[in-house]
Design an enzyme around this catalytic site. Structure first.
Site, PDB file in Angstrom:
ATOM      1  N   ASP A  22       0.870  -1.189   0.000  1.00 29.69           N
ATOM      2  CA  ASP A  22       0.000   0.000   0.000  1.00 29.69           C
ATOM      3  C   ASP A  22       0.906   1.239   0.000  1.00 29.69           C
ATOM      4  OD1 ASP A  22      -2.366   1.584   0.219  1.00 29.69           O
ATOM      5  OD2 ASP A  22      -2.146   1.694   2.387  1.00 29.69           O
ATOM      6  N   SER A  23       0.277   2.401  -0.146  1.00 28.83           N
ATOM      7  CA  SER A  23       1.046   3.643  -0.092  1.00 28.83           C
ATOM      8  C   SER A  23       1.497   3.952   1.335  1.00 28.83           C
ATOM      9  CB  SER A  23       0.172   4.793  -0.579  1.00 28.83           C
ATOM     10  OG  SER A  23      -0.996   4.868   0.239  1.00 28.83           O
ATOM     11  N   TYR A  54      -1.203   8.299  -2.563  1.00 26.72           N
ATOM     12  CA  TYR A  54      -1.518   8.004  -3.962  1.00 26.72           C
ATOM     13  C   TYR A  54      -2.765   8.769  -4.422  1.00 26.72           C
ATOM     14  CZ  TYR A  54       1.586   3.864  -4.079  1.00 26.72           C
ATOM     15  OH  TYR A  54       2.658   3.019  -4.068  1.00 26.72           O
ATOM     16  N   GLY A  55      -3.618   9.077  -3.445  1.00 24.12           N
ATOM     17  CA  GLY A  55      -4.954   9.589  -3.759  1.00 24.12           C
ATOM     18  C   GLY A  55      -5.002  10.891  -4.532  1.00 24.12           C
ATOM     19  N   CYS A  86      -4.602  -1.623  -1.947  1.00 19.77           N
ATOM     20  CA  CYS A  86      -4.840  -0.195  -2.169  1.00 19.77           C
ATOM     21  C   CYS A  86      -5.824  -0.045  -3.325  1.00 19.77           C
ATOM     22  CB  CYS A  86      -3.513   0.490  -2.498  1.00 19.77           C
ATOM     23  SG  CYS A  86      -3.700   2.221  -2.943  1.00 19.77           S
ATOM     24  N   ASN A  87      -6.953   0.544  -3.042  1.00 21.84           N
ATOM     25  CA  ASN A  87      -7.963   0.757  -4.092  1.00 21.84           C
ATOM     26  C   ASN A  87      -7.458   1.736  -5.150  1.00 21.84           C
ATOM     27  OD1 ASN A  87     -10.869  -0.316  -2.944  1.00 21.84           O
ATOM     28  ND2 ASN A  87      -9.501   0.314  -1.310  1.00 21.84           N
ATOM     29  N   THR A  88      -6.781   2.786  -4.694  1.00 18.65           N
ATOM     30  CA  THR A  88      -6.335   3.839  -5.607  1.00 18.65           C
ATOM     31  C   THR A  88      -5.388   3.274  -6.663  1.00 18.65           C
ATOM     32  OG1 THR A  88      -6.440   5.296  -3.684  1.00 18.65           O
ATOM     33  CG2 THR A  88      -5.403   6.187  -5.653  1.00 18.65           C
ATOM     34  N   CYS A 200     -11.180   2.620   0.533  1.00 16.53           N
ATOM     35  CA  CYS A 200      -9.761   2.953   0.705  1.00 16.53           C
ATOM     36  C   CYS A 200      -9.329   2.098   1.880  1.00 16.53           C
ATOM     37  CB  CYS A 200      -9.589   4.436   1.030  1.00 16.53           C
ATOM     38  SG  CYS A 200      -7.914   4.857   1.574  1.00 16.53           S
ATOM     39  N   THR A 201      -8.224   1.380   1.729  1.00 22.52           N
ATOM     40  CA  THR A 201      -7.851   0.431   2.783  1.00 22.52           C
ATOM     41  C   THR A 201      -7.458   1.123   4.086  1.00 22.52           C
ATOM     42  OG1 THR A 201      -5.651   0.340   1.774  1.00 22.52           O
ATOM     43  CG2 THR A 201      -7.199  -1.448   1.243  1.00 22.52           C
ATOM     44  N   HIS A 202      -7.197   2.413   4.034  1.00 27.16           N
ATOM     45  CA  HIS A 202      -6.937   3.139   5.274  1.00 27.16           C
ATOM     46  C   HIS A 202      -8.187   3.235   6.158  1.00 27.16           C
ATOM     47  CE1 HIS A 202      -3.172   4.493   3.464  1.00 27.16           C
ATOM     48  NE2 HIS A 202      -2.854   5.075   4.617  1.00 27.16           N
TER      49      HIS A 202
HETATM   50  N1  DGL Z   1      -4.875   3.037   0.985  1.00 28.90           N
HETATM   51  C1  DGL Z   1      -5.067   3.604  -0.304  1.00 28.90           C
HETATM   52  C2  DGL Z   1      -6.368   3.102  -0.948  1.00 28.90           C
HETATM   53  O1  DGL Z   1      -6.864   2.043  -0.638  1.00 28.90           O
HETATM   54  C3  DGL Z   1      -4.957   5.081  -0.515  1.00 28.90           C
HETATM   55  C4  DGL Z   1      -4.218   6.012   0.329  1.00 28.90           C
HETATM   56  C5  DGL Z   1      -3.472   7.097  -0.450  1.00 28.90           C
HETATM   57  O2  DGL Z   1      -4.084   8.071  -0.909  1.00 28.90           O
HETATM   58  O3  DGL Z   1      -2.276   6.919  -0.620  1.00 28.90           O
HETATM   59  O4  DGL Z   1      -6.925   3.740  -1.809  1.00 28.90           O
END
Ligand code: DGL
Length: 295
Positions: A22-23, A54-55, A86-88, A200-202
Site C-alpha cells: 500500500d502507499s 496516492y490519492g 490499495c484501491n487507488t 480505501c484500505t486506510h
Molecule cells: N490506501 C489507499 C487506498 O486504498 C490510498 C491512500 C493514499 O491516498 O495513498 O486507496
C-alpha cells in the site's frame, strides 16, 4: 459477506509468502484479515511512503511508478503472491502491475457489489480517495454491480491522513471525522443511504471513529476479507510450502528518520523489523546499494 466458518478449508490451510503493498499503513487492515483467515501464510508488508499519498497523484505518475516499485519489491522480498492492498492503485494500474510481475497479483476493488446486495433502501455511499472516486474502473463497477442502486460518492484525502494519525497512536478527534465524511451525508438529503463502502484500505482502521461521528447510523463495509480470501485461494492452489521461519518484514520507501513513529506502528501490527528499501523522488526510483535478495 461470508464468515470464516463458511470459508473453504484450503484457505485456512494455505502456506507460502504474501507481500501486502500500500502507499502507507492502510494495507495493514488487509494484513489483519489475511492473518486471521490463513495463519499459515507468511506476510511481509511494503508501504510506499516515499510516494504517499496516492490519492492525489496523476494517473500518468501512478501508472509509471507502480509497476516499477512492484517489480523492485518482488525482487527484494521474493513473495509467492503480490497483494495490492490499495484501491487507488488497483483501480488504475492492476493490469500494468500484472503484466510486469511473473507471480500472481491480487488487487483491491471497492466493495460495491456486496454493498448493493446489503442495502435495504437502494442507496449506498462510497468513501474513497479522490483518485478512486474519479476512476473509470469505479464507474464500471457501479454500472455492473449496482445498476439498480443509487450510489453517492465522496473522495477524501483528509480521512487518509486521519487514519495514518490514528495508526501511529494519536488520539482521534471525532469532529475531524465528522466533517471529513459530512459531504457524503449531505448528498443523502432524505436520509436513505444505509450502507457505506470504505473504498480505501486506510478507512477500516478508523471504522469505529467513522461510526461514532456519523450523523446517522449506517453500515460500513470493506473488501479486506474478500482480498484475504482470494490471496489464500491462490496460495493454496499453487501448493507452495508452509510459512518461513523468518520474522515478517515491513519495508518503507522513505527515510525512517523522518517518520520515527512508523517503526512503532509496524511493531504494533506484528512487524518487528522495518527496512528502507529505496528512495523515491519525483517518481524516479533509486535502489540502494544495500538492495539484496531476501532469501
Ligand atoms: N490506501 C489507499 C487506498 O486504498 C490510498 C491512500 C493514499 O491516498 O495513498 O486507496
Amino acid at each position: 459477506m461470508a464468515s470464516s466458518a463458511d470459508l473453504p478449508s484450503e484457505t485456512g490451510m494455505a502456506g507460502g509468502k504474501a507481500l501486502v503493498f500500500d502507499s502507507g499503513v492502510g494495507g495493514l487492515t488487509v494484513v489483519e484479515a489475511l492473518r486471521k483467515l490463513s495463519p499459515g501464510i507468511h506476510v511481509d508488508y511494503a508501504a510506499d511512503t516515499g510516494f504517499f499519498p496516492y490519492g492525489d497523484k496523476s494517473d500518468a505518475a501512478l501508472r509509471a511508478h507502480l509497476p516499477r516499485i512492484a517489480d523492485q519489491l518482488v525482487e527484494y522480498l521474493k513473495p509467492d503472491v503480490f497483494v495490492i492492498a490499495c484501491n487507488t492503485a488497483s483501480t488504475l494500474a492492476l493490469p500494468e502491475v500484472r503484466e510486469r510481475l511473473s507471480i500472481p497479483v491480487v488487487g483491491t476493488v471497492p466493495a460495491i457489489k456486496p454493498a448493493a446486495h446489503l442495502s435495504q433502501t437502494g442507496r449506498i455511499g462510497l468513501l474513497a480517495t479522490p483518485g478512486t472516486v474519479r476512476r473509470d474502473y469505479t464507474s464500471a463497477l457501479i454500472e455492473d454491480f449496482a445498476g439498480d442502486v443509487d450510489v453517492l460518492l465522496h473522495g477524501s484525502l483528509e480521512l487518509v491522513s486521519l487514519a495514518e494519525a490514528v495508526a501511529r497512536g494519536e488520539a482521534p478527534n471525532l469532529q475531524h471525522f465528522a466533517s471529513a465524511q459530512q459531504p457524503l451525508f449531505d448528498q443523502d438529503t432524505d436520509d436513505q443511504m444505509d450502507v457505506v463502502v470504505l473504498a480505501c484500505t486506510h478507512f477500516p482502521l478508523v471504522k469505529a471513529q467513522l461510526a461514532a461521528s456519523a450523523p446517522r447510523k449506517v453500515r460500513y463495509v470493506d473488501s479486506g476479507e474478500a482480498i484475504a480470501r482470494q490471496t489464500g485461494r491462490i496460495l493454496s492452489a499453487s501448493g507452495v510450502a508452509g510459512a518461513s521461519e523468518v520474522k515478517p518484514i515491513a519495508v518503507v520507501t522513505s527515510n525512517l528518520e523522518d517518520r520515527p513513529e512508523l517503526q512503532k506502528t509496524f511493531k504494533r501490527f506484528g512487524f518487528p523489523k522495518v527496512e528502507l528499501l529505496e528512495s523515491v523522488a519525483d517518481g524516479a526510483i533509486a535502489a540502494p546499494a544495500s538492495l539484496r535478495p531476501y532469501r
